[in-house]
Structures are given as structure tokens and as C-alpha cells.
Design a protein around this motif. Structure first.
Motif, PDB file in Angstrom:
ATOM      1  N   ARG A 228      33.415  10.325 -23.922  1.00  0.00           N
ATOM      2  CA  ARG A 228      33.312  11.698 -24.448  1.00  0.00           C
ATOM      3  C   ARG A 228      32.499  12.523 -23.445  1.00  0.00           C
ATOM      4  N   PRO A 229      33.089  12.858 -22.298  1.00  0.00           N
ATOM      5  CA  PRO A 229      32.343  13.518 -21.218  1.00  0.00           C
ATOM      6  C   PRO A 229      31.837  14.911 -21.558  1.00  0.00           C
ATOM      7  N   ASP A 230      32.375  15.538 -22.590  1.00  0.00           N
ATOM      8  CA  ASP A 230      31.945  16.894 -22.935  1.00  0.00           C
ATOM      9  C   ASP A 230      31.032  16.923 -24.155  1.00  0.00           C
ATOM     10  N   ASP A 231      30.525  15.787 -24.575  1.00  0.00           N
ATOM     11  CA  ASP A 231      29.641  15.711 -25.746  1.00  0.00           C
ATOM     12  C   ASP A 231      28.200  15.951 -25.278  1.00  0.00           C
ATOM     13  N   ILE A 232      27.705  17.172 -25.493  1.00  0.00           N
ATOM     14  CA  ILE A 232      26.367  17.521 -24.999  1.00  0.00           C
ATOM     15  C   ILE A 232      25.279  16.729 -25.713  1.00  0.00           C
ATOM     16  N   GLN A 233      25.487  16.474 -27.005  1.00  0.00           N
ATOM     17  CA  GLN A 233      24.497  15.712 -27.752  1.00  0.00           C
ATOM     18  C   GLN A 233      24.439  14.277 -27.238  1.00  0.00           C
ATOM     19  N   GLY A 234      25.590  13.705 -26.915  1.00  0.00           N
ATOM     20  CA  GLY A 234      25.621  12.347 -26.399  1.00  0.00           C
ATOM     21  C   GLY A 234      24.916  12.253 -25.050  1.00  0.00           C
ATOM     22  N   HIS A 235      25.160  13.205 -24.196  1.00  0.00           N
ATOM     23  CA  HIS A 235      24.498  13.194 -22.890  1.00  0.00           C
ATOM     24  C   HIS A 235      22.995  13.414 -23.034  1.00  0.00           C
ATOM     25  N   THR A 236      22.595  14.220 -23.985  1.00  0.00           N
ATOM     26  CA  THR A 236      21.158  14.437 -24.224  1.00  0.00           C
ATOM     27  C   THR A 236      20.485  13.130 -24.626  1.00  0.00           C
ATOM     28  N   LEU A 237      21.114  12.402 -25.555  1.00  0.00           N
ATOM     29  CA  LEU A 237      20.558  11.106 -25.976  1.00  0.00           C
ATOM     30  C   LEU A 237      20.582  10.104 -24.827  1.00  0.00           C
ATOM     31  N   LEU A 238      21.642  10.125 -24.040  1.00  0.00           N
ATOM     32  CA  LEU A 238      21.747   9.182 -22.930  1.00  0.00           C
ATOM     33  C   LEU A 238      20.645   9.444 -21.893  1.00  0.00           C
ATOM     34  N   ALA A 239      20.407  10.721 -21.578  1.00  0.00           N
ATOM     35  CA  ALA A 239      19.356  11.061 -20.606  1.00  0.00           C
ATOM     36  C   ALA A 239      17.996  10.582 -21.095  1.00  0.00           C
ATOM     37  N   GLN A 240      17.747  10.782 -22.371  1.00  0.00           N
ATOM     38  CA  GLN A 240      16.451  10.384 -22.937  1.00  0.00           C
ATOM     39  C   GLN A 240      16.275   8.870 -22.897  1.00  0.00           C
ATOM     40  N   HIS A 241      17.291   8.125 -23.318  1.00  0.00           N
ATOM     41  CA  HIS A 241      17.148   6.673 -23.416  1.00  0.00           C
ATOM     42  C   HIS A 241      17.253   5.986 -22.054  1.00  0.00           C
ATOM     43  N   GLU A 242      18.012   6.541 -21.121  1.00  0.00           N
ATOM     44  CA  GLU A 242      18.026   5.988 -19.764  1.00  0.00           C
ATOM     45  C   GLU A 242      16.637   6.128 -19.128  1.00  0.00           C
ATOM     46  N   THR A 243      16.010   7.257 -19.383  1.00  0.00           N
ATOM     47  CA  THR A 243      14.659   7.463 -18.850  1.00  0.00           C
ATOM     48  C   THR A 243      13.672   6.508 -19.499  1.00  0.00           C
ATOM     49  N   ASN A 244      13.797   6.324 -20.818  1.00  0.00           N
ATOM     50  CA  ASN A 244      12.911   5.389 -21.520  1.00  0.00           C
ATOM     51  C   ASN A 244      13.073   3.968 -20.982  1.00  0.00           C
ATOM     52  N   ALA A 245      14.288   3.644 -20.550  1.00  0.00           N
ATOM     53  CA  ALA A 245      14.558   2.304 -20.037  1.00  0.00           C
ATOM     54  C   ALA A 245      14.200   2.162 -18.558  1.00  0.00           C
ATOM     55  N   GLY A 246      13.669   3.237 -17.938  1.00  0.00           N
ATOM     56  CA  GLY A 246      13.284   3.171 -16.530  1.00  0.00           C
ATOM     57  C   GLY A 246      14.412   3.445 -15.570  1.00  0.00           C
ATOM     58  N   ASN A 247      15.590   3.852 -16.088  1.00  0.00           N
ATOM     59  CA  ASN A 247      16.730   4.188 -15.234  1.00  0.00           C
ATOM     60  C   ASN A 247      16.703   5.694 -14.963  1.00  0.00           C
ATOM     61  N   PHE A 248      15.774   6.110 -14.106  1.00  0.00           N
ATOM     62  CA  PHE A 248      15.517   7.535 -13.943  1.00  0.00           C
ATOM     63  C   PHE A 248      16.697   8.263 -13.296  1.00  0.00           C
ATOM     64  N   LYS A 249      17.354   7.628 -12.349  1.00  0.00           N
ATOM     65  CA  LYS A 249      18.488   8.295 -11.719  1.00  0.00           C
ATOM     66  C   LYS A 249      19.608   8.522 -12.724  1.00  0.00           C
ATOM     67  N   ALA A 250      19.934   7.505 -13.504  1.00  0.00           N
ATOM     68  CA  ALA A 250      20.948   7.672 -14.546  1.00  0.00           C
ATOM     69  C   ALA A 250      20.503   8.726 -15.554  1.00  0.00           C
ATOM     70  N   GLY A 251      19.186   8.785 -15.797  1.00  0.00           N
ATOM     71  CA  GLY A 251      18.660   9.771 -16.737  1.00  0.00           C
ATOM     72  C   GLY A 251      18.872  11.187 -16.246  1.00  0.00           C
ATOM     73  N   TYR A 252      18.518  11.451 -14.956  1.00  0.00           N
ATOM     74  CA  TYR A 252      18.682  12.845 -14.506  1.00  0.00           C
ATOM     75  C   TYR A 252      20.144  13.190 -14.274  1.00  0.00           C
ATOM     76  N   GLU A 253      20.995  12.212 -14.014  1.00  0.00           N
ATOM     77  CA  GLU A 253      22.426  12.504 -13.909  1.00  0.00           C
ATOM     78  C   GLU A 253      22.982  12.934 -15.269  1.00  0.00           C
ATOM     79  N   ALA A 254      22.546  12.262 -16.330  1.00  0.00           N
ATOM     80  CA  ALA A 254      22.972  12.659 -17.671  1.00  0.00           C
ATOM     81  C   ALA A 254      22.400  14.025 -18.034  1.00  0.00           C
ATOM     82  N   GLN A 255      21.128  14.274 -17.630  1.00  0.00           N
ATOM     83  CA  GLN A 255      20.501  15.563 -17.933  1.00  0.00           C
ATOM     84  C   GLN A 255      21.180  16.687 -17.164  1.00  0.00           C
ATOM     85  N   THR A 256      21.628  16.396 -15.957  1.00  0.00           N
ATOM     86  CA  THR A 256      22.375  17.402 -15.185  1.00  0.00           C
ATOM     87  C   THR A 256      23.652  17.792 -15.920  1.00  0.00           C
ATOM     88  N   ARG A 257      24.317  16.797 -16.526  1.00  0.00           N
ATOM     89  CA  ARG A 257      25.533  17.077 -17.294  1.00  0.00           C
ATOM     90  C   ARG A 257      25.211  17.896 -18.542  1.00  0.00           C
TER      91      ARG A 257
END
Length: 409
Positions: free
Chosen positions: A175-204
Motif C-alpha cells: 500500500r505505497p500511498d497509505d500515509i498512516q502506514g508509512h508514518t507507523l513504519l517510520a516510527q517503528h523502524e527508528t525504534n528498532a534502530g533502522n534509521f535509514k529505513a525510518g527516514y526513507e519511510a518518513q520521506t514518503r
């Protein structure tokens, strides 16, 4: 080279003053007993001369010689006694001199190597400002910084949490256009220490906001990028911070990282002012405020600010307000000049050490314009533009003050 010559001469001069009492040959100083011996010997010679000229009789001469010889023996015995107790041996003095010179000169060199800048040429303020600007302009990109950063050990995730995160990734990928999903993904990737994946999701997330992203969203993006680069603020992270500050000039985390960027690019003076201003409006318990407080003393030292006040409760200091400027009109030209100059210096000193609001910077620029100090007003204007970069409202205040001061003519 000139610096080393001057410092070496100063060190040797100080060493000379300290060594002088040690190398002074106290044994060569004439004691009282030695002086008496010299006098008595002269008296003996005088007796012989008087006898040869017939001034005294032989019997009188013998009697005087006997008395003088007795005094010579007594003085000689006294000289031998005092000579042994006089001053340290010469070897001890020489060793003391060598140790003193080594301690003074060697100690100075060791301290300078630890606290100074050995091997650096003279660096006037203009050269340091140019170097800082060049450092900021040509610093590594986000990708380069990530490749050079020391990898951070990822936290150990709970098995259930790791499974949920994997499921979230799969869902968002579908679901590439789901803003809520990307918001949750950015938050949880960052919590897991995956900062690059986190800011890529936040960029989306920001892309999907279609220009409506909040200041907090940009600040979060910048923070994730900074964490991915090991604490380094890249040009891309700076751009995100600027977007955040344009939307909310008082955004605490963005102002914290903005100050960190200035410190990393050779401008600790501007960074200190940004952090000082940020602390004044910091809400109780803000984590970014605690981070500033833990580092601001070191930053103050680097910025050349000593005896910094308690910034969390520092009262605003008065500057030359519009009422003050009007009151100055009733004074003589000399009194008016002195009054304005005193207020300007007071405000300038505070802004240089603690920072201030855009209105205070504008007031200082206007006052310098009244005094005719155009060059100084331009320098203050340029610093204010750097301090409030990204804050459109503040920059407008500074620009209006510059126009009133005649700087844009």
C-alpha cells in the motif's frame, strides 16, 4: 616560527630570573672574617713600612705584630668555621638549574601541545569565518556520512515485536500511498534502530502530505537522518531542519539540531546563541532541552563565553528601545551619543554571549544605524541572518531593521 621564537625567549627570560639566585656564587662573596683577615694583613705590611722609615721603634713594632698575628689567627679560625656552612655545593646548584629549565620549558611545551594548536598558522577571524563557510558548503552528503559512520548495534527486539514489524513492512509495501502506514513504519523502524529505513519511510510520509507536512514531520525526518549518520547533520538533514523551522520557528528539536549543525560547521558562537534562545522557551522536562543543558557548557567554552549565566532563568536585559531613542532627543549631542553607545554596547554584549529574540537583534541593528556604525551593523545583520536562517518571520524583522538602518541602500 615567530610564535615559537617569542615563546622560547619568554620562557628563557623567566628561567633566567629563577636561576639567578641558584647560580650566584655565594662562596665568592667576602665574609666578615675574610674582610678582617685582609685588613690585618694590610696592617702588618703597614707596620713594616713604618719601621723601615723609622716612624716606630723595633720594640713597638714587635708588640704590634704580635697583636695583629693573634687577631689574624682568630679571624682565620672564624672564616674556616663559616665557610663550611655557607651555601649548597656547586654540583647541587647545577642539577637544580638543569631541572628547573627542563621543567619550565618542557612543561610549557607539553601543556601547549595538550591545550594549544601546535603547527597551525595564524588564523584571524576573517580566515576562520571563511573556513567555516567553506566547511558548511562542502561538507559530506547524507550518503557519504552514512558510509563513514560507525555502525550502531541494533537493539534486541522482542520476537512478537519483530514479527509485527515484518508484517508492517509487508503491508506498507503493498500500500505505497497509505500515509498512516508509512508514518507507523517510520516510527517503528527508528525504534528498532533502522534509521535509514525510518527516514526513507518518513520521506514518503512528507511526499504523500502534498505540501501539507507539519514542522514536526520535517523535524522527525531530520532527526532520523542525523541518527543514521551517527550524529552528523548533513546538507540534506539541514534542508529538512530549515523546512521545519519555516513552519514553526520555535520547534524545539529542530532548533536543537540546527545549533548542532552550526557547531559542527565551525560556528560554535552562533550555535551557542541558538541553544541559549531555545532554552529560554523550553517547556519543563523537554528531552531536547536536557540535551542542550548537558552540552552547552562545553559549547560556551568553544564559543569563548565564560561565566555563562543560568540560561534557563536568565532575565531579559534592557536594550535601546524606541522610547529610549526618543528621550535621547532632549539631550545634547554628546550626551545623546554617550547614552546610545552605552545601551548599544550592553545589548551587543548580551546578544554575543546569550543570544536574543529577533526584535532585540533588529533593535541593535537600528541603534548602530543611528550611530552611523554601518560596518558593525552589517556584521550584526549577517550574524542574525545565520542565527535565524529558516525562520521567515524573524528574517523579515531583521530585514526591516536593516532597511531602516540604511544597510540595503
Amino acid at each position: 616560527m615567530t610564535f615559537w621564537i617569542i615563546t622560547s625567549l619568554i620562557a628563557l627570560l623567566i628561567a633566567g630570573f629563577l636561576i639567578a639566585p641558584l647560580v650566584r656564587n655565594r662562596r665568592a662573596e667576602e665574609s666578615t672574617a675574610a674582610y678582617d683577615l685582609r685588613v690585618y694583613r694590610e696592617q702588618l705590611a703597614s707596620v713594616d713600612r713604618d719601621l723601615s722609615r723609622g716612624v716606630i721603634a723595633e720594640a713597638d713594632a714587635d708588640r704590634v705584630r704580635t697583636e695583629i698575628s693573634r687577631r689574624i689567627l682568630a679571624a682565620d679560625a672564624q672564616a674556616r668555621t663559616t665557610e663550611d656552612a655557607k651555601g649548597p655545593p656547586r654540583t647541587v646548584s647545577v642539577i637544580a638549574v638543569i631541572l628547573l629549565v627542563l621543567s619550565l620549558v618542557g612543561g610549557a611545551l607539553v601543556i601547549y601541545r595538550h591545550m594549544g594548536a601546535a603547527g597551525f598558522p595564524d588564523m584571524p577571524l576573517s580566515a576562520r569565518l571563511a573556513m567555516a563557510q567553506d566547511l558548511r558548503t562542502n561538507r559530506p552528503s547524507q550518503a557519504d556520512a552514512e558510509s563513514m559512520a560507525t555502525p550502531v548495534a541494533a537493539p534486541t527486539l522482542d520476537e512478537n515485536y519483530a514479527a509485527l514489524l515484518a508484517q508492517l513492512r509487508e503491508t506498507v509495501a503493498g500500500r505505497p500511498d497509505d500515509i498512516q502506514g508509512h508514518t507507523l513504519l517510520a516510527q517503528h523502524e527508528t525504534n528498532a534502530g533502522n534509521f535509514k529505513a525510518g527516514y526513507e519511510a518518513q520521506t514518503r510520509v512528507i511526499e504523500l502530505s502534498d505540501g501539507g507536512a507539519s514542522a514536526e514531520a520535517y523535524a522527525d525526518l531530520a532527526e532520523m537522518m542525523i541518527l543514521a549518520a551517527g550524529g552528523y547533520v548533513s546538507p540534506q538533514a539541514e534542508e529538512a531542519l530549515q523546512q521545519a523551522l519555516e513552519r514553526d520557528p520555535e520547534q524545539g528539536p529542530a532548533r536543537y539540531y540546527w545549533g548542532q549543525m552550526l557547531a559542527q560547521t565551525g560556528r560554535p558562537d552562533l550555535a551557542y546563541r541558538v541553544w541559549a534562545d531555545t532554552l529560554r522557551s523550553a517547556p519543563p522536562g523537554a528531552p531536547w532541552a536536557s540535551a542542550i543543558r548537558s552540552q552547552i557548557d562545553d559549547l560556551a567554552f568553544r564559543a569563548g563565553v565564560f561565566n555563562a549565566p543560568n540560561l534557563s532563568s536568565a532575565p531579559a536585559m534592557p536594550g535601546p528601545s524606541q522610547e529610549d531613542m526618543q528621550a535621547a532627543a532632549d539631550l545634547t549631542p554628546e550626551e545623546r551619543q554617550e547614552m546610545i553607545q552605552g545601551m548599544v554596547n550592553q545589548l551587543s554584549d548580551r546578544l554575543a554571549t546569550e543570544g536574543g529574540t529577533p526584535e532585540e537583534w533588529a533593535r541593535l541593528i537600528s541603534a548602530l544605524g543611528v550611530l552611523g556604525d554601518t560596518e558593525r551593523a552589517k556584521n550584526i545583520r549577517d550574524e542574525a541572518l545565520l542565527v535565524f536562517s529558516g525562520n521567515d518571520a524573524a528574517l523579515e524583522v531583521i530585514q526591516i531593521a536593516s532597511q531602516r538602518a540604511g544597510l540595503d541602500q
